[in-house]
Design a protein around this motif. Sequence first.
Motif, PDB file in Angstrom:
ATOM      1  N   TYR A 233      -0.357   3.696  -3.191  1.00 58.98           N
ATOM      2  CA  TYR A 233      -0.860   3.676  -4.565  1.00 58.98           C
ATOM      3  C   TYR A 233      -0.092   2.715  -5.473  1.00 58.98           C
ATOM      4  N   PHE A 234       1.231   2.747  -5.428  1.00 57.18           N
ATOM      5  CA  PHE A 234       1.989   1.861  -6.322  1.00 57.18           C
ATOM      6  C   PHE A 234       1.717   0.384  -6.028  1.00 57.18           C
ATOM      7  N   PRO A 235       1.844  -0.066  -4.780  1.00 56.73           N
ATOM      8  CA  PRO A 235       1.530  -1.486  -4.540  1.00 56.73           C
ATOM      9  C   PRO A 235       0.071  -1.826  -4.819  1.00 56.73           C
ATOM     10  N   ALA A 236      -0.851  -0.909  -4.558  1.00 59.97           N
ATOM     11  CA  ALA A 236      -2.270  -1.200  -4.793  1.00 59.97           C
ATOM     12  C   ALA A 236      -2.549  -1.413  -6.279  1.00 59.97           C
ATOM     13  N   PHE A 237      -2.009  -0.549  -7.142  1.00 58.05           N
ATOM     14  CA  PHE A 237      -2.276  -0.691  -8.576  1.00 58.05           C
ATOM     15  C   PHE A 237      -1.502  -1.873  -9.170  1.00 58.05           C
TER      16      PHE A 237
END
Length: 554
Positions: A326-330
């Motif tokens: 989630y963190f790298p995707a956003f």
Amino acid sequence: MAGQDADVATTSRQSERKVILASSLGTVFEWYDFYLYGLLATIISAQFFSGVNETTGFIFALAAFAAGFAVRPFGALVFGRIGDLVGRKYTFLVTMGLMGLSTFLVGVLPSYAAVGVAAPILLVLLRLVQGLALGGEYGGAATYVAEHAPEGKRGLFTSFIQTTATLGLFAALLVVIATRFLVGEAAFAAWGWRIPFLISVILLGVSLWIRLQLEESPVFRRMKEEGTTSKAPLTEAFGRWSNLKWVLVALLGAVAGQAVVWYTGQFYALFFLEKTLKIDGATANILIAIALALGTPFFIVFGWLSDRIGRKPIILLGCALAALTYFPAFQMLTAAGNPAMAAAQARAAVTVTADPGVCSFQFDPVGKNKFERTGCDIAKAALAKAGVSYDSVTRERITGAPAHVRIGTRELVAPEPWRLAEEARGDAAEAFRRELSAATGEAGYPAAADPDAIDKPRVVAILFWLVLLVTMVYGPIAALLVELFPSRIRYSAMSLPYHIGNGWFGGFLPTTAFAMVAATGNIYYGLWYPIGVALLTLVVGLLFLPETFRRSIH
């Protein structure tokens, strides 16, 4: 003889397709109705809450926002009990009728300007009816389809029900986009927003007609004939530890994680594009719609796969991948969707230095609070509204010391309202907001995303990944829930954990995540909420959730 067998097989396949089509179409319609409010919340708020005072308007807007989610578990209890006592078919006919009627009435509801405070009260009541109806619909449709499915195909059959929430959102997006295009933005804001609600009555008629052709579930018919239906399904499902423990395992070890992944991948992603990255609403809707169109077939893929390798590994792997990515995707979504903002964050970091004791927790889900009690409140509210990420720096408590905002090398001092005459406070706060807006603009923080700079293929690819995670956790969940509980209490027992998970853990995710962002200033901080819940589900699921795909449900 062979010809007769072939005819029987053909008739059986036709019956199965009819069951799936009728159940899925009706559930698509219910989700379409439910999501219209979320997509049009800003316009509806202007129509129904603008005439009351600020505090009352905030209470009404929050109530209307929360009502549909908050009452879903109660709908699960009410209609789950009826479904286990009376039957699956007639219960979800009732829920569909309630949903369709309440949605149509939103489309004809007079505004605040026409009938005063009665308008927001009626809107909240209709949202309550919508939530109750949805609480009874899903469990009935999933149970009905699963009880018609051949052994070894329940994951595949029920996966069509799992597509309905996304298809309902997709349909609502398309209708809203088309209506906006046809009537224009000004007309849409004035009266065109009613059209998507009004045409739902056509969908209601078609869906009811198709569902009326269905027969009762064979499992329920057999229980009726044998006299083995439960006389008190709620007591049996939730009053006996032998059943209640599986309700808790289903909630914490499967549904809670599924819910937050679902709402992050679809609703929070849309919220992030519009509110944080400042991509215009029409473009954000189209990008999400493309990702949904690409991802939806994977509900069926993972439902089918769960018939081969099991429900549990697919759902828990989806939760694990969500927590990891989630963190790298956003962060990649920021770089692709608003590269100017990403560059400004790297080049000119923003910090707010203040005594934390004078800073409010900025919970503002419907945008009615102004947060002007202290200079810290004024500064943080302005930055949050502008979608500017900042770090909070704790300063030693000094009575009366003002809050400072540093943007790169430039520093601004926020006005302290208590130092000013009451009539001057509003002007001082507004002057500071203008100064802050100019400073962030000079530092490269854009007021809106540049449409020509958006890397649309990359944005769609990232959104597709988020939707793919949704299909992993959601595709097999209906089959797992049906298989987890005995047929005599199945409707009640599976509906409650599903709607607590999706109504509460998932439904309040955008509000909770934004409150976390506003409180900390970090535009990614809200992701800790779905990550935390997904990890909880991963742990509980690994320890306590049984594999169910080889169970008989008869």
